[in-house]
Motif scaffolding. Structure first.
Motif, PDB file in Angstrom:
ATOM      1  N   ARG A  32       0.875  -1.107  -0.041  1.00  0.00           N
ATOM      2  CA  ARG A  32       0.027   0.065  -0.028  1.00  0.00           C
ATOM      3  C   ARG A  32       0.884   1.174   0.015  1.00  0.00           C
ATOM      4  O   ARG A  32       0.505   2.468  -0.577  1.00  0.00           O
ATOM      5  N   LYS A  33       2.001   1.185   0.695  1.00  0.00           N
ATOM      6  CA  LYS A  33       2.822   2.201   0.626  1.00  0.00           C
ATOM      7  C   LYS A  33       3.525   2.660  -0.651  1.00  0.00           C
ATOM      8  O   LYS A  33       3.602   3.834  -1.203  1.00  0.00           O
ATOM      9  N   GLY A  34       3.517   1.746  -1.503  1.00  0.00           N
ATOM     10  CA  GLY A  34       3.865   1.838  -2.873  1.00  0.00           C
ATOM     11  C   GLY A  34       2.950   2.812  -3.856  1.00  0.00           C
ATOM     12  O   GLY A  34       2.956   3.093  -4.880  1.00  0.00           O
ATOM     13  N   LEU A  35       1.548   2.526  -3.180  1.00  0.00           N
ATOM     14  CA  LEU A  35       0.464   3.219  -3.875  1.00  0.00           C
ATOM     15  C   LEU A  35       0.205   4.646  -3.567  1.00  0.00           C
ATOM     16  O   LEU A  35      -0.634   5.241  -4.229  1.00  0.00           O
ATOM     17  N   ARG A  67       6.754   6.242 -13.130  1.00  0.00           N
ATOM     18  CA  ARG A  67       7.703   7.243 -12.842  1.00  0.00           C
ATOM     19  C   ARG A  67       8.417   7.159 -11.315  1.00  0.00           C
ATOM     20  O   ARG A  67       9.505   7.313 -11.636  1.00  0.00           O
ATOM     21  N   GLU A  68       7.424   6.739 -10.698  1.00  0.00           N
ATOM     22  CA  GLU A  68       8.132   6.664  -9.276  1.00  0.00           C
ATOM     23  C   GLU A  68       9.010   5.422  -9.130  1.00  0.00           C
ATOM     24  O   GLU A  68      10.141   5.521  -8.788  1.00  0.00           O
ATOM     25  N   MET A  69       8.762   4.576  -9.875  1.00  0.00           N
ATOM     26  CA  MET A  69       9.433   3.114 -10.037  1.00  0.00           C
ATOM     27  C   MET A  69      11.080   3.847 -10.800  1.00  0.00           C
ATOM     28  O   MET A  69      12.126   3.181  -9.970  1.00  0.00           O
ATOM     29  N   TYR A  83      17.766   6.566  -8.235  1.00  0.00           N
ATOM     30  CA  TYR A  83      18.295   7.037  -7.069  1.00  0.00           C
ATOM     31  C   TYR A  83      19.001   5.697  -6.246  1.00  0.00           C
ATOM     32  O   TYR A  83      20.132   5.796  -6.130  1.00  0.00           O
ATOM     33  N   ASN A  84      18.495   4.384  -6.465  1.00  0.00           N
ATOM     34  CA  ASN A  84      19.289   3.230  -5.778  1.00  0.00           C
ATOM     35  C   ASN A  84      20.360   2.834  -6.558  1.00  0.00           C
ATOM     36  O   ASN A  84      21.382   2.656  -6.129  1.00  0.00           O
ATOM     37  N   ASN A  85      20.427   2.994  -7.949  1.00  0.00           N
ATOM     38  CA  ASN A  85      21.642   2.747  -8.479  1.00  0.00           C
ATOM     39  C   ASN A  85      22.839   3.610  -8.441  1.00  0.00           C
ATOM     40  O   ASN A  85      23.914   3.409  -8.389  1.00  0.00           O
ATOM     41  N   SER A  86      22.255   4.982  -8.330  1.00  0.00           N
ATOM     42  CA  SER A  86      23.554   5.852  -8.276  1.00  0.00           C
ATOM     43  C   SER A  86      23.688   6.206  -6.589  1.00  0.00           C
ATOM     44  O   SER A  86      24.725   6.831  -6.427  1.00  0.00           O
ATOM     45  N   LEU A  93      10.429   5.552  -1.461  1.00  0.00           N
ATOM     46  CA  LEU A  93      11.299   4.476  -2.507  1.00  0.00           C
ATOM     47  C   LEU A  93      10.434   3.357  -2.544  1.00  0.00           C
ATOM     48  O   LEU A  93       9.876   2.686  -1.546  1.00  0.00           O
ATOM     49  N   ILE A  94      10.141   3.056  -3.915  1.00  0.00           N
ATOM     50  CA  ILE A  94       9.374   1.934  -4.097  1.00  0.00           C
ATOM     51  C   ILE A  94       9.876   1.044  -5.166  1.00  0.00           C
ATOM     52  O   ILE A  94      10.782   1.257  -5.597  1.00  0.00           O
TER      53      ILE A  94
END
Ligand code: HEM
Length: 540
Positions: free
Chosen positions: A143-146, A278-280, A286-289, A301-302
Motif C-alpha cells: 500500500r505504501k507503494g500506492l 515514474r516513481e519506480m 536513485y538506488n543505482n547511483s 522509495l518503491i
C-alpha cells in the motif's frame, strides 16, 4: 454372500450393538449418516451462534442461502436492528454482523484477528494474487507503494483527463435523455468507468475499449455477491466474472506496457499508471547511483512492479470506482433534482468561483473553493453510503465483546450504515441536509462516525480521488446541464447491486442549461459566459 456383498446389494444385514441385534440395509445406513451430518451441522451452528440474535435453527446445510440470493436493504436493516451483533449461516459459512459504530471500528482496526475477504467469490474473480488480499506487513508495504498515486499533486495531474470525460458524457446524457425521463443508473456507471479508465490508463485505452470494459466489468460486479454458490460451474455468475477479468486484464496489460515505454522515454506523466511507473524509475535511478549523481531522493522509495501486478492493482481500483462511485453519483444527481434550491446553490457557487465563466477548467485551486458543493457530496455519501458493509474473514478466535467471541474462519461484517445514520450525531438522519457539514457543526465534530470509506489499515485508498471526482463532475454538470427527476414509489428504496441504487434506476431528464436563467450574486463586472467545452448549446 458375505456382509459387504449383501450391504452393496441392499439386502438386509444384522449387526450386534450393546447386546442387541440390529437389522440394517444400505438405505438405513445412508439415512443414519445423513441424520448425523444434519445433527452435526445444526449443533455446530448452535454452538457458534451462542446468544446472538439469528435464525433459531439452521435449514440443513444451506442455511439462509435462499435469503442471501436476493438481498434487500430492508432485510439487512431488520438484521442490524436485531442487535449490535447478530448472525446467520449460509452453507458452511458462519457470518457475524456488527451494526454498531464502535464494534464496526473495532473489527476494522483489528488486523491481527481479521483480514478483508471482499466477498467469497472475490479471490476467484480478482485473482488470489491480487494485492487487495494481502495481509499484515505485506499489505502495508504494498500500500505504501500506492500512496504516491493519490497525493494532492498527483490528483491534480488527472483532472484534465477527467474533465474531458465529463464533457463527452454530458453530451451522451442529453442524447440518452432525448427530453424524456429515462433510467440513468447505467449512464452514470458508464461515465464512472470512463473517468476511471482515463485516470488510470490515460489515452492508452481507446473509447471503444472503455465501452467494452464497461460491459465486461458488469459481469465482475454481478458475481461479487456476499455469498455465492461454492463451485465455479460453467455459466454461473462467478464463471462469467472470471472470464471478464481475463478480458479486462488484457487491456490493462497493454496500457501498462505503453505507459512504461513513455516514462522510460522521459515524458511527463498524464495518468495513474504513468505516475506509478515514474516513481519506480526515479527510485531505481536513485538506488543505482546512491544519490551520487545528484538525483533527489524520492519521498517514498518503491520497488519495481510488473505489468501483471500493475494491471491487477488497477483491476481492484476499477472494482471500487465503477461500483461505489456510480452508486454515489446516481444518488447525488437524484437528490439535486429533488432539491432544486440546493442545486441552485451549487450552481451559484460554481459560477461564482469561475467569475461567471463556465469554461474555466477544473483545477485543484478551483476544487478547494467548492465548499458548498463538497458539503452536498459529503451529505449524499452519508445519507446513501454506497458500501453498507465490509466483509472480513476471522483468522483466529476474535473476542469482539466481553460476551461473545467470533469463531475462527467465520465471516465478520462491520456495518457502516449505522454510524452514518446515528441520530445523536446527525439529527433527523434520514433527511438530506448539506448544512449539517458546516465547519464546527455536530457532524464535523464527530469524525468517528464518518465511516463511508471504512477505517483502519484497509481504509479506502481512493477516497480523496473519489470525492474530488464527484465534486468536480456534479459541479461541472450544474454549469452545462439542467435535470429533473421523475419520482416513483421506488425512488427512495435502496436496491442492492453490490452497492446501493434507487430501485427505479433513477428516472432523470437532462436538458442543456441556459446560464441566462441564473440570478447570481456575482461581482458587478462578472459577465455570464456560455459553456462551450461540451459543445452544448446554451439555449434549452
Ligand atoms: C464513493 C466511492 C467509494 C466508496 C464509498 C468507497 C468505499 C470503500 C470502502 C468502504 C472500503 C473498505 C475499507 C475498509 O475495509 O476499511 C474501500 C476500500 C478500498 N477502496 Fe474504495 N470507495 C470508493 C471509491 C474508490 C475509488 C475511486 C478507488 C480507486 C481509485 C478506491 C480504492 C479502494 C481500495 C484500493 C480499497 C482497499 C484498500 C486496502 O485494502 O488497503 N475506492 N473503499
Amino acid at each position: 454372500m458375505n456382509q459387504t456383498e449383501s450391504f452393496l446389494s441392499g439386502s438386509q444385514n444384522v449387526v450386534r450393538l450393546m447386546g442387541y441385534e440390529v437389522e440394517y440395509t444400505r438405505w438405513t445406513v445412508c439415512f443414519a449418516l445423513l441424520l448425523v451430518c444434519i445433527a452435526y451441522d445444526q449443533i455446530a451452528y448452535q454452538l457458534r451462534k451462542g446468544n446472538l440474535p439469528g435464525p433459531l435453527i439452521k435449514i440443513p446445510f444451506m442455511g439462509s442461502f435462499l435469503d442471501s440470493m436476493k438481498p434487500t436493504f430492508e432485510k439487512y436493516k431488520t438484521k442490524w436492528d436485531s442487535g449490535p451483533l447478530s448472525c446467520v449461516s449460509v452453507f458452511h459459512k458462519f457470518v457475524v454482523i456488527a451494526s454498531e459504530r464502535d464494534l464496526a471500528r473495532k473489527i476494522l482496526n483489528s488486523p491481527s484477528y481479521v483480514q478483508p475477504c471482499v466477498v467469497d467469490a472475490g479471490k476467484k474473480i480478482l485473482k488470489h494474487t491480487n494485492w487487495v488480499f494481502l495481509d499484515g506487513r505485506d499489505h502495508v508495504e504494498y500500500r505504501k507503494g500506492l500512496n504516491g498515486l493519490f497525493t494532492t499533486r498527483a490528483l491534480g495531474v488527472y483532472l484534465p483527463a477527467q474533465e474531458e470525460v465529463y464533457n463527452k458524457y454530458f453530451k451522451e446524457f442529453l442524447d440518452h435523455s432525448q427530453g424524456k425521463y429515462t433510467e440513468f443508473m447505467i449512464p452514470f456507471r458508464d461515465i464512472n468507468v470512463a473517468t476511471s479508465c482515463r485516470t488510470f490508463c490515460g489515452h492508452y485505452i481507446s473509447d471503444d475499449a472503455i465501452k467494452h470494459i464497461a460491459e465486461e466489468y458488469w459481469n465482475i460486479t454481478a458475481a461479487m455477491e456476499l455469498v455465492n454458490f461454492p463451485l465455479v460451474l460453467p455459466f454461473t455468475k462467478v464463471w462469467y466474472g472470471i472470464r471478464s477479468r481475463k478480458i479486462v486484464m488484457q487491456y490493462f496489460m497493454k496500457a501498462a506496457d505503453a505507459s512504461r515505454k513513455s516514462m522510460e522515454a522521459g515524458n511527463a506523466p498524464t495518468c495513474m499508471m504513468e505516475e506509478w511507473i515514474r516513481e519506480m524509475i526515479e527510485t531505481r535511478k536513485y538506488n543505482n547511483s546512491k544519490g551520487l549523481d545528484g538525483s533527489e531522493k524520492p519521498s517514498v522509495l518503491i520497488r519495481d512492479f510488473s505489468d501483471e501486478e500493475i494491471s491487477l492493482t488497477f483491476l481492484s481500483f476499477l472494482f471500487a470506482s465503477q461500483d461505489a462511485t456510480s452508486s454515489a453519483m446516481t444518488w447525488l444527481f437524484q437528490y439535486l433534482a429533488d432539491y432544486p434550491e440546493i442545486l441552485q446553490k451549487v450552481r451559484e457557487e460554481q459560477f461564482r468561483i469561475r467569475d461567471g465563466d463556465p469554461n474555466v477548467p477544473i483545477s485543484l485551486e478551483l476544487l478547494e473553493k467548492m465548499t458548498y458543493t463538497r458539503m452536498v457530496v459529503t451529505e449524499c455519501l452519508r445519507l446513501r453510503p454506497p458500501v453498507l458493509m465490509v466483509p472480513y474473514r476471522v483468522k483466529k478466535s476474535f473476542p469482539i465483546s466481553p460476551e461473545y467471541t467470533v469463531p475462527k474462519d467465520s465471516m465478520v461484517i462491520p456495518t457502516l450504515y449505522g454510524a452514518l445514520h446515528d441520530p445523536k450525531v446527525y439529527p433527523d438522519p434520514e433527511s438530506f441536509k448539506p448544512e449539517r457539514w458546516e465547519p464546527n457543526g455536530l457532524a464535523q465534530q464527530n469524525p468517528k462516525n464518518w465511516m463511508v470509506f471504512g477505517n483502519g489499515p484497509h481504509v479506502c485508498l481512493g477516497q480523496r480521488y473519489a470525492v474530488n471526482h464527484l465534486i468536480a463532475c456534479v459541479g461541472k454538470a450544474s454549469l452545462m446541464l439542467d435535470w429533473s427527476h421523475k419520482r416513483t414509489v421506488d425512488s427512495d428504496t435502496q436496491m442492492i447491486f453490490a452497492t446501493t441504487f434507487p430501485q427505479d434506476m433513477c428516472l432523470l431528464k437532462f436538458t442543456p442549461f441556459n446560464p441566462a436563467t441564473i440570478k447570481l450574486h456575482l461581482k458587478e463586472d462578472a459577465e455570464l459566459q456560455t459553456p462551450t467545452a461540451a459543445g452544448i448549446p446554451s439555449s434549452a
